[in-house]
Design an enzyme around this catalytic site. Structure first.
Site, PDB file in Angstrom:
ATOM      1  N   HIS A   1     -22.501  19.325  12.291  1.00 52.51           N
ATOM      2  CA  HIS A   1     -22.201  17.891  12.867  1.00 52.51           C
ATOM      3  C   HIS A   1     -21.196  17.275  12.004  1.00 52.51           C
ATOM      4  O   HIS A   1     -21.297  16.248  12.013  1.00 52.51           O
ATOM      5  CB  HIS A   1     -23.662  16.987  12.359  1.00 52.51           C
TER       6      HIS A   1
ATOM      7  N   ARG B   1     -37.010  22.019  15.833  1.00 51.72           N
ATOM      8  CA  ARG B   1     -36.443  22.933  14.563  1.00 51.72           C
ATOM      9  C   ARG B   1     -37.431  22.431  13.308  1.00 51.72           C
ATOM     10  O   ARG B   1     -37.597  21.102  13.299  1.00 51.72           O
ATOM     11  CB  ARG B   1     -35.107  22.985  13.909  1.00 51.72           C
TER      12      ARG B   1
ATOM     13  N   GLU C   1     -17.803  12.764  18.985  1.00 51.61           N
ATOM     14  CA  GLU C   1     -17.074  14.021  18.445  1.00 51.61           C
ATOM     15  C   GLU C   1     -15.796  14.357  19.482  1.00 51.61           C
ATOM     16  O   GLU C   1     -15.085  14.873  18.725  1.00 51.61           O
ATOM     17  CB  GLU C   1     -18.140  15.156  18.497  1.00 51.61           C
TER      18      GLU C   1
ATOM     19  N   ASN D   1     -15.733  22.327  24.888  1.00 51.65           N
ATOM     20  CA  ASN D   1     -16.967  22.571  24.098  1.00 51.65           C
ATOM     21  C   ASN D   1     -17.865  23.740  24.864  1.00 51.65           C
ATOM     22  O   ASN D   1     -18.329  23.554  26.045  1.00 51.65           O
ATOM     23  CB  ASN D   1     -17.975  21.375  23.900  1.00 51.65           C
TER      24      ASN D   1
ATOM     25  N   ARG E   1     -14.164  22.596  20.173  1.00 54.41           N
ATOM     26  CA  ARG E   1     -15.443  22.538  19.418  1.00 54.41           C
ATOM     27  C   ARG E   1     -15.771  23.939  19.014  1.00 54.41           C
ATOM     28  O   ARG E   1     -15.577  24.792  19.860  1.00 54.41           O
ATOM     29  CB  ARG E   1     -16.225  21.752  20.025  1.00 54.41           C
TER      30      ARG E   1
END
Ligand code: ADP
Length: 400
Positions: free
Chosen positions: A180, A241, A384, A7, A91
């Site tokens: 996601h 955010r 993940e 990743n 990823r």
């Protein structure tokens, strides 16, 4: 078969080496401050010591080299040589409309990931650096790309088209993509397996609540809607955010503070959400502590967050005509009993209750449904990296 999962961020590179015989992690670690100076943490799982080093990492290629060196070293290693790594899974943030599943990387795939840079300007270039570094150091190893957006490609047009002039979609691909995806796919699959219900006809709402948060509506095992949009800024309020707000606020703030549009977007990405509301922190633990001491804005931040999660649950129940299970995952979803309680409180009339005693825990797979709950409520730790390792194994084994 060993699969290396990568990743790559702009200045970091996380890795996990999986032994796919039993899907176990044999080593993991992170390279940080790539291009600045360089730092490595490597954790072998075979009893050898964890190592932390300050080490010169000018580019991702040196980072990958260092990872391989550690994985094969006498002192900290878990394999004898590079030959024991069968394939590498990466990823990748944005696959645009081109990828609805994981793929073997070739020149065309690299070009397609490059073409998606305008949609993922921070992540896709970093992901490409990781891929190219691996190709340089392991030219003969198959490499697989697993996209954060792929699982959401099954959304119907009416869920992903924005109500703005259609040409922005046609000419520039401006639409809801969602993120996601690997996490929503993993936890929905694990939930279906646990519930033992057929995929056809199933209705799930998956809540990935972490520093970044998104919810997905999953019908018949396929995503039909999700809260994040063209970028991860849309939807729920998050750690830093804002999530969805009236777009007019952007020009209003730009005028008020003399900011450029990019600066306003930066503020909405980095200084908003529960951090912006509470003024305390972006970390839910800090905010919960402050709220417990009577800090009103901290409590307000928590209330706004759980209220929005609740609203989307209601919206997605309507979108699917009901729900079989609601699943919580990620930092807050797995470790935040207060958030889970606040989100599900008052939903009895919708057939949703949780058992407060069962809910009072952190970080494991658990069915927290209340005795009388028609809808099952589950906590499923996400993984993940395991999805990336499985996809990589499957694609490499099938040779396509
Ligand atoms: P990311 O989106 O960066 O992957 P994570 O899924 O790791 O984020 O979630 C990080 C957030 O999870 C932290 O900011 C913190 O607010 C929350 N979190 C982690 N552990 C706990 C805990 N024990 N209790 C409450 N919140 C927690």
């Amino acid at each position: 078969m060993n699969v290396l999962v990568i990743n790559a961020g702009s200045s970091s590179l996380k890795y996990q080496l999986f032994d796919m015989k039993n899907e176990s992690v044999v080593a993991k670690g992170i390279c940080e401050r790539i291009g600045i100076d360089g730092r490595l943490k490597h954790e072998p799982m075979n009893g050898k010591p964890t190592v932390k080093e300050e080490i010169n990492l000018p580019t991702h290629a040196e980072a990958i080299n260092t990872v391989i060196e550690k994985l094969t070293s006498k002192e900290y290693g878990v394999i004898e040589s590079l030959d024991e790594i069968a394939a590498v899974g990466h990823r990748v943030l944005h696959g645009g409309q081109k990828f609805s599943k994981s793929v073997l990387i070739d020149e065309d795939v690299i070009q397609a990931i490059t073409d998606c840079i305008p949609l993922g300007p921070l992540h896709n270039p970093a992901n490409l650096m990781g891929i190219k570094a691996c190709q340089k150091i392991m030219p003969n190893k198959p490499q697989v790309a697993v996209f954060d957006t792929a699982f959401h490609q099954s959304m119907p047009e009416y869920a992903y088209i924005y109500p703005i002039p259609y040409r922005y979609y046609e000419q520039y691909g401006l639409r809801r993509y969602g993120f996601h995806g690997t996490s929503h796919r993993y936890i929905s699959g694990a939930a279906l397996e646990y519930l033992g219900i057929p995929v056809e006809g199933s209705k799930l709402i998956t809540c990935h609540l972490g520093n970044g948060s998104s919810i997905a509506a999953i019908k018949d095992g396929k995503c039909i809607d999700t809260t994040m949009g063209l970028t991860p800024l849309e939807g729920l309020p998050m750690g830093t955010r804002s999530g969805s707000i009236d777009p007019t606020i952007l020009s209003y703030i730009a005028d008020l503070d003399g900011l450029s549009m990019n600066q306003v977007i930066e503020m909405l990405n980095k200084e908003s959400g529960v951090l912006g509301i509470s003024g305390v922190s972006s970390d839910f633990r800090d905010i919960e502590d402050a709220a417990a001491e009577g800090n009103h804005r901290a409590q307000l931040a928590l209330d706004i967050f759980s209220y929005n999660v609740k609203k989307y649950i209601g919206a997605y129940m309507a979108a699917m005509g009901g729900v079989d299970a609601i699943i919580f995952t990620a930092g807050v979803g797995e470790n935040g009993p207060l958030t889970r309680e606040a989100v599900t409180r008052g939903l009895e009339d919708l057939g949703i209750t949780i058992d407060l005693e069962l809910n009072d825990f952190k970080g494991k797979f658990r069915d927290i449904s209340g005795k009388d709950s028609k809808v099952r409520v589950l906590v499923v730790p996400t993984n993940e990296e395991l999805v990336i390792a499985r996809d990589t194994r499957d694609i490499v084994s099938l040779g396509n």
